[in-house]
Design an enzyme around this catalytic site. Structure first.
Site, PDB file in Angstrom:
ATOM      1  N   LYS A  72     -52.176 -40.554   9.475  1.00  0.00           N
ATOM      2  CA  LYS A  72     -51.084 -39.591   9.651  1.00  0.00           C
ATOM      3  C   LYS A  72     -50.206 -39.745   8.415  1.00  0.00           C
ATOM      4  O   LYS A  72     -49.556 -40.776   8.242  1.00  0.00           O
ATOM      5  CB  LYS A  72     -50.309 -39.932  10.922  1.00  0.00           C
ATOM      6  CG  LYS A  72     -49.032 -39.139  11.141  1.00  0.00           C
ATOM      7  CD  LYS A  72     -48.368 -39.497  12.480  1.00  0.00           C
ATOM      8  CE  LYS A  72     -47.083 -38.717  12.701  1.00  0.00           C
ATOM      9  NZ  LYS A  72     -46.491 -38.973  14.041  1.00  0.00           N
ATOM     10  N   GLU A 120     -43.672 -36.698  10.140  1.00  0.00           N
ATOM     11  CA  GLU A 120     -42.691 -37.400  10.972  1.00  0.00           C
ATOM     12  C   GLU A 120     -42.336 -38.775  10.406  1.00  0.00           C
ATOM     13  O   GLU A 120     -42.277 -39.767  11.118  1.00  0.00           O
ATOM     14  CB  GLU A 120     -43.208 -37.511  12.417  1.00  0.00           C
ATOM     15  CG  GLU A 120     -43.459 -36.131  13.028  1.00  0.00           C
ATOM     16  CD  GLU A 120     -43.906 -36.159  14.490  1.00  0.00           C
ATOM     17  OE1 GLU A 120     -44.450 -37.175  14.931  1.00  0.00           O
ATOM     18  OE2 GLU A 120     -43.695 -35.136  15.169  1.00  0.00           O
ATOM     19  N   ARG A 138     -55.284 -36.448   9.451  1.00  0.00           N
ATOM     20  CA  ARG A 138     -54.664 -35.513  10.403  1.00  0.00           C
ATOM     21  C   ARG A 138     -53.939 -34.366   9.690  1.00  0.00           C
ATOM     22  O   ARG A 138     -53.293 -34.568   8.664  1.00  0.00           O
ATOM     23  CB  ARG A 138     -53.707 -36.256  11.325  1.00  0.00           C
ATOM     24  CG  ARG A 138     -54.432 -37.298  12.166  1.00  0.00           C
ATOM     25  CD  ARG A 138     -53.480 -38.071  13.052  1.00  0.00           C
ATOM     26  NE  ARG A 138     -53.149 -37.411  14.280  1.00  0.00           N
ATOM     27  CZ  ARG A 138     -51.909 -37.284  14.759  1.00  0.00           C
ATOM     28  NH1 ARG A 138     -50.877 -37.717  14.077  1.00  0.00           N
ATOM     29  NH2 ARG A 138     -51.697 -36.703  15.916  1.00  0.00           N
ATOM     30  N   ASP A 179     -47.835 -28.449  18.966  1.00  0.00           N
ATOM     31  CA  ASP A 179     -47.888 -29.848  19.365  1.00  0.00           C
ATOM     32  C   ASP A 179     -48.262 -30.045  20.834  1.00  0.00           C
ATOM     33  O   ASP A 179     -47.407 -30.433  21.637  1.00  0.00           O
ATOM     34  CB  ASP A 179     -46.516 -30.494  19.086  1.00  0.00           C
ATOM     35  CG  ASP A 179     -46.594 -32.007  19.024  1.00  0.00           C
ATOM     36  OD1 ASP A 179     -47.675 -32.549  19.268  1.00  0.00           O
ATOM     37  OD2 ASP A 179     -45.563 -32.635  18.728  1.00  0.00           O
ATOM     38  N   GLU A 195     -48.535 -36.168  27.567  1.00  0.00           N
ATOM     39  CA  GLU A 195     -47.165 -36.124  27.052  1.00  0.00           C
ATOM     40  C   GLU A 195     -46.404 -34.888  27.522  1.00  0.00           C
ATOM     41  O   GLU A 195     -45.281 -34.992  28.003  1.00  0.00           O
ATOM     42  CB  GLU A 195     -47.178 -36.173  25.513  1.00  0.00           C
ATOM     43  CG  GLU A 195     -45.793 -36.049  24.906  1.00  0.00           C
ATOM     44  CD  GLU A 195     -45.792 -36.174  23.383  1.00  0.00           C
ATOM     45  OE1 GLU A 195     -46.873 -36.338  22.791  1.00  0.00           O
ATOM     46  OE2 GLU A 195     -44.694 -36.114  22.801  1.00  0.00           O
ATOM     47  N   GLU A 254     -48.588 -25.144  34.353  1.00  0.00           N
ATOM     48  CA  GLU A 254     -48.086 -24.103  33.445  1.00  0.00           C
ATOM     49  C   GLU A 254     -47.114 -23.170  34.176  1.00  0.00           C
ATOM     50  O   GLU A 254     -46.092 -22.762  33.615  1.00  0.00           O
ATOM     51  CB  GLU A 254     -49.270 -23.287  32.913  1.00  0.00           C
ATOM     52  CG  GLU A 254     -48.872 -22.135  32.012  1.00  0.00           C
ATOM     53  CD  GLU A 254     -50.074 -21.299  31.555  1.00  0.00           C
ATOM     54  OE1 GLU A 254     -51.060 -21.200  32.317  1.00  0.00           O
ATOM     55  OE2 GLU A 254     -50.016 -20.749  30.443  1.00  0.00           O
TER      56      GLU A 254
HETATM   57  O1  GCW Z   1     -46.584 -34.990  20.017  1.00  0.00           O
HETATM   58  C1  GCW Z   1     -46.025 -35.796  19.032  1.00  0.00           C
HETATM   59  C2  GCW Z   1     -45.544 -37.029  19.707  1.00  0.00           C
HETATM   60  C3  GCW Z   1     -45.397 -38.217  18.792  1.00  0.00           C
HETATM   61  C4  GCW Z   1     -46.697 -38.394  18.030  1.00  0.00           C
HETATM   62  C5  GCW Z   1     -46.976 -37.137  17.242  1.00  0.00           C
HETATM   63  C6  GCW Z   1     -48.308 -37.191  16.490  1.00  0.00           C
HETATM   64  C7  GCW Z   1     -47.779 -40.419  17.340  1.00  0.00           C
HETATM   65  O2  GCW Z   1     -44.333 -36.747  20.349  1.00  0.00           O
HETATM   66  O3  GCW Z   1     -45.088 -39.338  19.582  1.00  0.00           O
HETATM   67  O4  GCW Z   1     -46.695 -39.542  17.212  1.00  0.00           O
HETATM   68  O5  GCW Z   1     -47.043 -36.042  18.100  1.00  0.00           O
HETATM   69  O6  GCW Z   1     -49.242 -36.575  16.962  1.00  0.00           O
HETATM   70  O7  GCW Z   1     -48.404 -37.826  15.469  1.00  0.00           O
END
Ligand code: GCW
Length: 677
Positions: free
Chosen positions: A282, A286, A319, A365, A393, A506
């Site tokens: 990654k 972020e 990624r 996401d 999540e 949903e």
């Molecule tokens: O969905 C988000 C999550 C993060 C995660 C990120 C990712 C590992 O909230 O916690 O980090 O995606 O996919 O890198």
């Protein structure tokens, strides 16, 4: 203190309940082949036979033959299948030959998968008129990624987005001392066809970074446990490793010293773990370091690692989750949905053969409903893997029942170039799930969430499988039963709870594909309609008194629709043609907008939220109906019952937040006069 190492309930065996081995275990079984995985199969056969009274025999008198196609002296019954089996080292051929059930595999892994296929079939594998079957995996790479930290980190706990307790690999900052459960995990993965695992979080913290160098013994110990089941270990690595571990002044992918560092470090990994799978990265995402700091592209970054891995046969999973997480919510020109395509599509053709671009299934996401990522249709000259989240999540965090196979199947079936064209399953060579397991005694927190991991593996093997049929398999392999099988009533109950649970989820959460509406402060659980609205994360719904949704058209919006090939660019662009379930992902519309279903957006919101919450009551009632039976282990019954109580509570909370919010915004009452606060 770490929780127990081995699942201590019957359900801890997950989809390898001992009773599932009855059909094989009552037979006379002959195994032809050698090598580690064949030995695993032999041990499995012996174990099953010891339990159910079968025997391990040489050829004579066998009623089941398992063989590697390369074995020099195959019995005549298996010889007939030798050529057909040779097609794929992970594949196998199964046929009734001269009243014997014969399975011939293209290689050792195929023998293992074939064995578990027999377990899945049970008695029907031995019926006289069963036609020949040939199996091979659709996806070469079938991988589970753990977001496990070695040590507990800040608010995320040990497993980032984990809802099943601590890590099965790591405890108290170290490798677990007893790895029995890791071995059991490898066995479960093989039984659903998974062949790769990464053992640490893609957000690589300081302790975890060192797994690559001075804590390599820990990784080797995990590889030792998983190897007998054909599962290769991978590591998430930090792009800044040459600096943080190697003391170099830079991590520039084109710097000679950096390239040497990666080559040498990777060589040492392979000296220790010869069948090491490779890296997961990654980068520039972020807060993680990446090639942008040096003005280099992500192809430069991925190729740096690919080159280090290539001499050893490893791969890098790079990624595509790269976006600006410091967006100004007032800036309407930036659209997070566009980011991956903007960054990666121009790089098509520049990645090495052993670099795999790992793309989240949707452009944002892991929301409950997103369109399929346009990146998957834009990179014909790049190896692609689709990433999904088994960990829930955004789909109820394993407190809600949410069977995800129907969603994944839709993704894999999507035809970016329209009807008759290739499907996502045809363009991606890999499927990756973020793991949902932990040291919980049921593995997955919610016992029924085990089905998601099982279904993931099965879909990676065969994306054409029907989610309901997969669930049926899972039920058959998981619940205790007698010689006559799983009681019909139990089967029905589990289907009633799970088959439509994704759509139910949903229906009571964020409407019509708009996504989020969860709290950034509450770990993404429960409703918070404006939770993300004025943040830097790029996930907005833009509700006002007149309407809601994100205008992503090229005519008047962010232009995201143009990232799709025809016909989808046109379909998504058009308010008339855009599918209802994605309407607010692509368009900003008035509450009075009439959907294809015939109802207005506002009435749809009310209707689905009332219906969804009601449905959770029904689910709970179905489960309660089996309370006084012995259909499930009392411990499992209680855990599911407790979670269903929470699901009902939470669904009502969602319903009331969402309905009230939109009633207050729009002033439009519910046509049916139901209670809105
Ligand atoms: O969905 C988000 C999550 C993060 C995660 C990120 C990712 C590992 O909230 O916690 O980090 O995606 O996919 O890198």
């Amino acid at each position: 203190m770490s929780p127990p190492l081995l699942p201590n309930t019957a359900f801890g065996a997950a989809w390898l309940a001992p009773e599932a081995f009855r059909a094989v275990g009552t037979r006379r079984v002959a195994v032809f082949g050698d090598g580690r995985l064949t030995e695993t199969v032999r041990r499995e056969v012996e174990q099953a036979c010891a339990r159910f009274g079968g025997v391990s025999v040489v050829e004579d008198g066998a009623d089941l033959i398992l063989a590697l196609h390369s074995w020099p002296e195959l019995p005549a019954a298996a010889e007939a299948l030798r050529d057909a089996a040779a097609a794929d080292p992970e594949g196998f051929v199964l046929s009734r030959q001269r009243e014997v059930t014969v399975l011939v595999a293209g290689g050792p892994a195929g023998l293992l998968y074939g064995f578990f296929h027999l377990v899945r079939l049970g008695e029907v594998a031995f019926s006289a008129d069963r036609p020949m079957e040939q199996h091979r995996p659709a996806m070469r790479r079938r991988m589970v990624d753990h977001w496990d930290n070695v040590a507990v980190h800040d608010v995320m706990g040990q497993v980032e987005r984990g809802y099943s307790g601590g890590s099965i690999f790591w405890a108290d900052g170290s490798l677990r001392k007893d790895l029995t459960r890791v071995r059991a995990y490898g066995r479960l993965l093989a039984a659903c066809g998974v062949n790769a695992v990464s053992v640490n979080n893609v957000n690589v913290h300081a302790v975890e970074a060192r797994l690559l160098t001075d804590r390599l013994d820990d990784v080797a110990a995990l590889a030792d446990q998983l190897r007998p089941y054909g599962v290769r270990v991978h590591l998430s690595v930090s792009f800044a490793s040459p600096m943080v571990l190697g003391g170099l002044p830079t991590a520039d992918p084109l710097d000679a010293a950096v390239r040497d560092w990666w080559a040498g470090t990777t060589r040492r990994v392979y000296e220790r773990i010869p069948d090491f799978g490779g890296y997961v990265v990654k980068a520039d995402s972020e807060g993680q370091p990446g090639p942008f700091a040096y003005g280099r592209s992500h192809a430069d970054g991925a190729n740096l690692l690919a080159d280090a891995l290539a001499p050893h046969g490893g791969v890098v999973h790079w990624r595509a989750f790269v976006y600006n997480h410091h967006q100004d919510w007032r800036d309407r020109s930036t659209d997070r949905a566009r980011a991956a395509h903007d960054h990666f599509a121009p790089l098509d053709g520049q990645f090495r053969d052993n670099a795999i671009l790992q793309v989240k299934h949707g452009p944002i996401d892991f929301q409950t409903r997103e369109p399929v990522s346009p990146v998957l249709a834009a990179m014909p000259r790049t190896r692609l893997a689709v990433e999904v989240q088994a960990t829930q999540e955004y789909t109820g965090q394993q407190r809600h029942v949410c069977y995800l196979a129907p969603m994944w199947r839709e993704v894999l079936d999507f035809q970016p170039w329209g009807p008759g064209g290739a499907r996502i399953a045809d363009v991606a060579g890999g499927l990756v799930a973020v793991s949902n397991v932990g040291d919980d005694r049921f593995w997955t927190g919610h016992p029924l969430a085990q089905a998601n991991l099982y279904a993931f593996g099965r879909l990676a093997w065969d994306p054409g499988l029907d989610p309901t049929a997969i669930l049926d398999e899972w039920i058959g392999l998981t619940f205790p039963r007698d010689a006559s099988g799983i009681p019909e009533r139990l089967r029905r109950t589990v289907h009633e709870l799970m088959d439509d649970s994704w759509r139910t989820y949903e229906s009571y959460t964020a409407p019509l594909g708009v996504g989020f509406m969860v709290s950034p402060g509450n770990h993404h659980y429960g409703p918070d309609v404006d939770g993300y609205e004025y943040t830097r994360w790029g996930t907005y719904h833009f509700a006002d008194r007149d309407g809601i949704g994100v205008d992503r058209t090229w005519a008047t919006g962010t232009g995201f629709t143009a990232q799709y090939p025809k016909p989808w660019s046109g379909i998504y662009e058009s308010l008339d043609q855009c599918p209802d379930e994605l309407l607010l992902f692509f368009h900003h519309v008035p509450y009075s907008h009439v959907l294809h279903s015939g109802t207005t957006v506002i009435q749809h919101i009310y209707d689905t939220h009332f219906a969804g919450a009601d449905r959770t009551h029904e689910m709970r009632s179905r489960w309660r109906e089996i309370a006084d039976t012995d259909l499930v282990d009392p411990d499992v019954y209680a855990r599911v019952a407790e979670r269903l109580d929470e699901q009902v509570r939470s669904a009502e909370e969602w319903r009331d937040h969402i309905n009230t919010y939109f009633f207050r915004k729009s002033g439009v009452p519910d046509a049916h006069g139901r209670k809105i606060y």
